[in-house]
Design a protein around this motif. Structure first.
Motif, PDB file in Angstrom:
ATOM      1  N   UNK A  32      72.634  31.822  62.361  1.00 36.66           N
ATOM      2  CA  UNK A  32      72.705  31.813  63.830  1.00 36.66           C
ATOM      3  C   UNK A  32      72.437  30.418  64.386  1.00 36.66           C
ATOM      4  N   UNK A  33      71.445  29.744  63.827  1.00 36.59           N
ATOM      5  CA  UNK A  33      71.120  28.390  64.299  1.00 36.59           C
ATOM      6  C   UNK A  33      72.234  27.404  63.970  1.00 36.59           C
ATOM      7  N   UNK A  34      72.775  27.496  62.761  1.00 35.50           N
ATOM      8  CA  UNK A  34      73.866  26.605  62.382  1.00 35.50           C
ATOM      9  C   UNK A  34      75.093  26.861  63.258  1.00 35.50           C
ATOM     10  N   UNK A  35      75.391  28.124  63.488  1.00 32.83           N
ATOM     11  CA  UNK A  35      76.537  28.473  64.333  1.00 32.83           C
ATOM     12  C   UNK A  35      76.341  27.974  65.759  1.00 32.83           C
ATOM     13  N   UNK A  64      69.106  22.724  56.629  1.00 33.42           N
ATOM     14  CA  UNK A  64      69.141  24.157  56.925  1.00 33.42           C
ATOM     15  C   UNK A  64      70.260  24.836  56.137  1.00 33.42           C
ATOM     16  N   UNK A  65      71.404  24.189  56.070  1.00 32.02           N
ATOM     17  CA  UNK A  65      72.533  24.764  55.332  1.00 32.02           C
ATOM     18  C   UNK A  65      72.171  24.973  53.869  1.00 32.02           C
ATOM     19  N   UNK A  66      71.334  24.129  53.323  1.00 29.92           N
ATOM     20  CA  UNK A  66      70.939  24.244  51.913  1.00 29.92           C
ATOM     21  C   UNK A  66      70.217  25.549  51.602  1.00 29.92           C
ATOM     22  N   UNK A  67      69.729  26.242  52.620  1.00 26.17           N
ATOM     23  CA  UNK A  67      69.062  27.525  52.395  1.00 26.17           C
ATOM     24  C   UNK A  67      70.067  28.615  52.030  1.00 26.17           C
ATOM     25  N   UNK A  72      78.783  28.595  50.780  1.00 25.30           N
ATOM     26  CA  UNK A  72      78.639  28.745  52.231  1.00 25.30           C
ATOM     27  C   UNK A  72      78.008  27.497  52.848  1.00 25.30           C
ATOM     28  N   UNK A  73      76.992  26.959  52.198  1.00 22.77           N
ATOM     29  CA  UNK A  73      76.331  25.749  52.681  1.00 22.77           C
ATOM     30  C   UNK A  73      77.332  24.597  52.751  1.00 22.77           C
ATOM     31  N   UNK A  74      78.164  24.477  51.730  1.00 22.62           N
ATOM     32  CA  UNK A  74      79.181  23.423  51.688  1.00 22.62           C
ATOM     33  C   UNK A  74      80.124  23.542  52.890  1.00 22.62           C
ATOM     34  N   UNK A  75      80.562  24.758  53.189  1.00 26.69           N
ATOM     35  CA  UNK A  75      81.477  24.962  54.322  1.00 26.69           C
ATOM     36  C   UNK A  75      80.829  24.562  55.643  1.00 26.69           C
ATOM     37  N   UNK A  80      80.460  20.663  60.051  1.00 24.02           N
ATOM     38  CA  UNK A  80      79.575  19.816  60.862  1.00 24.02           C
ATOM     39  C   UNK A  80      80.039  18.361  60.809  1.00 24.02           C
ATOM     40  N   UNK A  81      80.282  17.855  59.608  1.00 26.35           N
ATOM     41  CA  UNK A  81      80.708  16.463  59.469  1.00 26.35           C
ATOM     42  C   UNK A  81      82.060  16.220  60.136  1.00 26.35           C
ATOM     43  N   UNK A  82      82.950  17.172  60.012  1.00 28.75           N
ATOM     44  CA  UNK A  82      84.269  17.052  60.632  1.00 28.75           C
ATOM     45  C   UNK A  82      84.146  16.973  62.157  1.00 28.75           C
TER      46      UNK A  82
END
Length: 89
Positions: A32-35, A64-67, A72-75, A80-82
């Motif tokens: 939710x936070x990443x989204x 956070x993505x590493x959790x 999924x974290x890679x995506x 984000x970088x894009x």
């Protein structure tokens, strides 16, 4: 010094040091936070943050993505970088 005071400094060799607490993040909350961050970036025409907040997200978002599971974290990190590259200062 009393015996009680001296006992405060006594070592107990049979007691193992406390193990660090293990924190297992709530993966749904992480998503939710990443989204929320990605949604903010998708809607923006320029970086929506000041430099301090930008720097914060550059560090914290990938952590956070590493959790999440690796794929999924890679995506999340790639999107984000894009988006950052599209909007960068």
């Amino acid at each position: 010094m009393s015996k009680a005071q001296l006992d405060m400094f006594a070592t107990q060799e049979h007691v193992s040091p406390a193990e660090p607490a293990f924190y297992a993040p709530d993966l749904d909350r992480v998503r939710l936070k990443l989204e929320a961050v990605l949604r903010e970036l998708r809607l923006a025409e320029v970086i929506p943050w000041d430099r301090k907040t930008y720097a914060f997200h550059q560090v914290v978002f990938p952590q956070m993505a590493n959790a999440l599971p690796a794929e999924e974290a890679f995506k999340y990190r790639m999107e984000f970088q894009s988006l950052i590259q599209r909007l960068d200062f």
